[in-house]
Enzyme design. Structure first.
Site, PDB file in Angstrom:
ATOM      1  CB  CYS A 145      35.671  50.536  12.173  1.00  0.00           C
ATOM      2  SG  CYS A 145      36.296  52.214  12.178  1.00  0.00           S
ATOM      3  CD  GLU A 154      39.189  54.247   6.095  1.00  0.00           C
ATOM      4  OE1 GLU A 154      39.350  53.212   6.786  1.00  0.00           O
ATOM      5  OE2 GLU A 154      40.133  54.973   5.752  1.00  0.00           O
TER       6      GLU A 154
END
Length: 518
Positions: free
Chosen positions: A305, A271
């Site tokens: 993110c 990720e």
């Protein structure tokens, strides 16, 4: 904005969470190892004060944990999945009891505002609930065999030790996304948290300790190692005893993890970075788009993110929306993350501040224009030196700095004429995590969601890029790494798939009608 930590009883929070002045940095569940590594100090980015220290784990501590974890896996994998789910359910209940305290520690140690800290702990609770249900739904398929009196099916088995590496921006939720599913799948977990937020990890293991003890969960099922990359780094990634490494971090870190784990043909769940954009159509509800943009761009001080980093605005409404955006930014309250009136807290540390300053220099150097913000805040309440004013800048998509992910509250504005142009701009970056379009035109929104639309792992309509629910699989494409965790069928990454064929006839026919007679 003055700090008012005193009202929040930080010392009481630390005491209730079992955080001491000096904490052990390695655990095999309910038991803490007598760690011998160097001391790691944790300072609050909000006020710059020392919160506590951790005696980090050494390579010897790591070996002790791995031995315990491997041994625990032998018995844990044979516990029926619904029983494993019951353990996870009780963990969720403990997290409910400690939600306010843990949320406050997340806020104080990481710097996100208290409401976001509470939201992060709620994500842990939600994924625990999800995992409990999942423990009764680890389904495989059945297939019809081409051979008479044969039965075929596939099933899923646990992998073993799952390594979980988490980033500073979500110091507890990402551990839960991985761990709750990995546990119901029958794995054991070894967590290596960010060295910037170690006390959150210590607190989580303190919270779940009673559940593990009460249920006589084997030592080594949930493990923690806080250690420098010098001692717990490439050797951790290269360890063949860990079939899956789940890593949340920058794209650069992900490339290293992927290479080292890939060389031993291990599995990775990566990720990584995002460069998320919102397309704002001339047919958008501008008030909705404004609220989504502001939260997405300045929430967690731009250190998600999924933070909104680019706005692709139709030329017909560009000036109108820009004016609305500047007015909204002028009202943003910046300060102590524990102050309920504050919307934006500090950046995590001085390195992040330097990255912020560098990005602004590059915007100007490449020909962009900063139209709001960019100040480093000083004076009373800002003594830590980590506070900045969120930035709105006009820029071109091809600028090198726009193509990169700067983990800070910087929002780039650009215009478009046609939807073809908007989608090309949207997809024209290396990353592919989260995306959104604001439009009331069904043809525009459906195209954005189609094969020729967003190339991201997450695509939203009339919702911002930030704040995903745990029920959907989370992750992205391209430089974002391609991993998926949390909801949907993401549980499958924590298991190995096996195809089974059973012959209940008295013959031994071969597939494809092959004849092989002795």
């Amino acid at each position: 904005m003055k700090h008012n930590h005193e009202k929040m009883d930080i010392q009481g929070v630390l005491q209730r969470l079992g955080i001491k002045d000096l904490n052990k940095g390695a655990s095999t569940g309910a038991n803490w190892l007598e760690t011998t590594g160097t001391t790691l100090e944790s300072y609050s980015p909000g006020d710059g004060k020392l919160i506590g220290s951790v005696q980090q784990g050494s390579r010897d501590d790591y070996q002790i944990i791995m031995d315990k974890a491997q041994e625990a896996f032998k018995s844990w994998r044979m516990v029926p999945a619904p029983h494993r789910g019951e353990i996870v359910r009780q963990m969720g209940l403990e997290l409910r009891k400690h939600k306010e305290d843990l949320g406050m520690l997340v806020s104080y140690e990481m710097g996100k505002v208290y409401q976001e800290g509470l939201g992060e702990v709620q994500e842990m609770i939600d994924i625990a609930d999800f995992a409990v249900g999942m423990s009764r739904q680890l389904y495989g398929f059945t297939m019809h065999s081409e051979r008479t009196r044969h039965r075929m099916y596939d099933q899923y088995h646990p992998l073993g030790v799952v390594g979980v590496i988490t980033a500073f921006n979500f110091p507890v939720a990402v551990w839960a996304w991985n761990t709750m599913l990995a546990l119901v799948a029958g794995n054991v977990v070894l967590w290596k948290p960010s060295s910037k937020v170690p006390l959150c990890a210590v607190a989580v293991h303190n919270i779940i300790a009673d559940v593990l003890t009460k249920n006589e969960v084997p030592e080594g099922v949930t493990n923690l190692i806080i250690g420098s990359s010098k001692h717990i780094g490439d050797n951790f990634l290269a360890d063949k005893r860990i079939p899956l490494i789940s890593c949340t971090g920058s794209t650069a870190v992900g490339r290293r993890v992927g290479r080292i784990v890939g060389e031993r043909l291990g599995r990775t769940l990566l990720e990584l970075g995002g460069n998320n954009a919102i397309i704002i159509s001339d047919k958008a509800d501008l008030d909705m788009a404004l609220r989504a943009t502001v939260f997405g761009a300045v929430g967690t001080a731009g250190q998600r993110c999924t933070s909104t980093r680019r706005l692709i605005i139709h030329e017909a409404i560009y000036e109108t929306f820009k004016e609305k955006l500047v007015k909204a930014y002028e009202q943003i309250r910046i300060g102590c993350p524990l102050d309920p009136e504050v919307l934006v807290g500090p950046l995590i540390d001085k390195t992040a501040v330097e990255g912020f300053k560098y990005a602004l220099e590059q915007v100007n150097k490449e020909g962009g224009k900063i139209i709001y913000g960019g100040q480093l805040l000083e004076g009373e309440g800002y003594e830590s030196g980590n506070y900045v004013t969120p930035v709105i800048a006009e820029a071109e998509n091809h600028f090198h700095i726009v193509q990169e992910e700067t983990f800070a509250p910087i929002l780039y504005l650009m215009k478009y004429k046609t939807m073809d142009e908007a989608i090309a701009l949207h997809n024209g970056v290396p990353q592919g995590l989260s995306s959104a379009i604001f439009s009331t035109d069904m043809r525009e929104t459906e195209r954005f969601m189609s094969h020729e639309g967003s190339d991201c792992g997450i695509a939203n309509v009339n919702i911002g890029t930030s704040g995903a629910e745990i029920g959907g699989a989370f992750g992205g494409e391209k430089d974002t790494g391609g991993g998926r965790e949390s909801g949907s069928d993401a549980w499958k990454v924590y298991m190995r798939r096996q195809t089974n064929t059973i012959n209940f006839s008295e013959e031994l026919p071969l597939a494809q009608g092959i004849k092989f007679e002795l």
